[in-house]
Design an enzyme around this catalytic site. Structure first.
Site, short mmCIF file in Angstrom:
data_model
loop_
_atom_site.label_atom_id
_atom_site.label_comp_id
_atom_site.label_asym_id
_atom_site.label_seq_id
_atom_site.Cartn_x
_atom_site.Cartn_y
_atom_site.Cartn_z
NE ARG A 205 -9.14 -10.61 -5.43
CZ ARG A 205 -8.13 -10.02 -4.79
NH1 ARG A 205 -7.36 -10.72 -3.98
NH2 ARG A 205 -7.88 -8.74 -4.97
CG ASP B 99 -5.43 -6.67 -5.23
OD1 ASP B 99 -5.27 -7.66 -5.96
OD2 ASP B 99 -5.20 -6.67 -4.01
NE ARG C 51 -13.55 -7.92 5.54
CZ ARG C 51 -13.16 -8.61 6.61
NH1 ARG C 51 -11.95 -8.44 7.09
NH2 ARG C 51 -13.98 -9.48 7.17
CE LYS D 168 -7.16 0.08 1.42
NZ LYS D 168 -7.57 -0.62 0.16
CE LYS E 239 -3.82 -2.30 2.40
NZ LYS E 239 -3.12 -3.58 2.67
CG ASN F 148 -1.09 -7.58 -3.32
OD1 ASN F 148 -1.26 -7.46 -2.13
ND2 ASN F 148 -1.99 -7.20 -4.22
CD GLU G 252 -3.78 -4.17 -0.96
OE1 GLU G 252 -3.07 -5.19 -1.05
OE2 GLU G 252 -4.61 -4.00 -0.05
NE ARG H 285 -3.94 -9.93 -6.46
CZ ARG H 285 -3.53 -10.39 -5.29
NH1 ARG H 285 -2.94 -11.57 -5.22
NH2 ARG H 285 -3.68 -9.66 -4.19
#
Length: 334
Positions: free
Chosen positions: A239, A287, A247, A175, A134, A298, A296, A225
């Site tokens: 997702r 994401d 979420r 978050k 992040k 990752n 994000e 994703r």
């Protein structure tokens, strides 16, 4: 293709969900390509000085993995643990333990950085340390939703007013800056009723600032994703949140479905791809919400390849190993 000696730095093997775990899939793929595997926990890393500059070891065991064929059958077989020299005994280290991205994680990355030019570490530990999920994404504000990183409640309230003025509504999502898996992600209503209490909790639990963004209703359509391998798109899954949830992380009950890329998502990948490759970030999951908003990047322990391959009939594990093999060959011939 010559056989590589590969150590996997990961969470306890006994606890993983073999049906969807990306690390397990990578280990199966490595075996299929003839590579030898070792397993160790990051807590067993040990560095000591030596006449040639230093020696890094791990308490590791040779391991084979297999998909269980019957109830109660183990998905792995370990040999005897012994000190493994991460230079003389290995060709590749996979850094695959899950966050939190805390001082332990950062220290492990510092130690693995000592292997540079001797043993290939994937993803590159220096870049993993410099690119937490992040924080790295803040380099690409043109693709992000409006975002605040702060600790003062006054800043959050001012940001909430700005979101209303800009047409995003007053609902916010708060978050942890270094969280993972959808944990401790909260929705704050426009009334701000629970904002003070949440800020107190975040202030007590974490020393670092937290991230605040407008709640995006498009999350109901899914949080995509997208996996990139050495900067190239390998595939994607969408997702969707579970019932009663906003979420969409699979770890908190989200469900996966097949998907493609929007033009905006393809543009994001084109911009990010060369930088990821240049940084040595071989396996990355980004994401994107609503086909538009990058949230994000990752790099610590990305997931999603099992679902992507199931829906698309692809072999992302093989793509990742092909990239690793090419990087290792380039390193030893440099």
């Amino acid at each position: 293709m010559s056989s590589l000696r590969v150590a996997v730095q990961m969470d306890p093997l006994a606890t993983i969900n073999v049906a969807g775990d990306s690390t397990f899939a990578l280990m199966l793929s490595a075996q299929a390509r003839g590579h030898a595997l070792w397993y160790y926990d990051v807590g067993s890393l040990a560095w000591q000085s030596s006449t040639d500059g230093g020696r890094l070891t791990a308490w590791a065991a040779p391991v084979t993995v297999q998909r269980p064929q019957a109830a109660g059958e183990s998905h792995f077989t370990l040999g005897e643990f012994a000190n493994l020299d991460l230079v003389t005994d290995l060709d590749v280290v996979l850094m695959r333990q899950d966050p939190p991205f805390d001082l332990g994680y950062i220290t492990g990355a510092h130690l693995l950085e000592k292997l540079k030019g001797k043993t290939l570490v994937v993803n590159d530990p220096e870049q993993v340390r410099n690119a937490p999920e992040k924080v790295f994404v803040l380099d690409y504000p043109q693709f992000m939703p409006p975002t605040l990183v702060a600790r003062r409640i006054e800043d959050v309230r001012a940001f909430q007013k700005r979101m209303v003025a800009e047409g995003f509504g007053g609902d916010l999502v708060i978050k942890p800056l270094h969280g993972n898996g959808g944990k401790a992600v909260f929705r704050v209503p426009a009334s701000g009723d629970n904002l003070g209490a949440l800020v107190e909790v975040f202030g007590q639990m974490w020393k670092e600032p937290y991230m605040v963004q407008p709640f995006l209703p498009d999350v109901a359509k899914g949080d995509k994703r997208i996996v990139l391998v050495d900067g190239e798109v390998a595939g994607a899954i969408n997702r969707r949140p579970g019932e009663g949830e906003f979420r969409s992380n699979l770890a908190v009950g989200g469900s996966a479905e097949a998907t493609g890329l929007t033009e905006r998502e393809a543009e994001i990948c084109r911009v990010l791809g060369p930088e990821l490759k240049a940084r040595g970030l071989v396996f990355v999951g980004i994401d994107v919400i609503g086909g538009h908003w990058l949230t994000e990047i990752n790099v610590t322990s990305p997931t999603g390849i099992v679902a992507i391959d199931r829906f698309n009939g692809t072999d992302t594990g093989a793509m990742i190993w092909a990239a690793i093999e090419a990087r290792h060959q380039a390193m030893v011939t440099a």
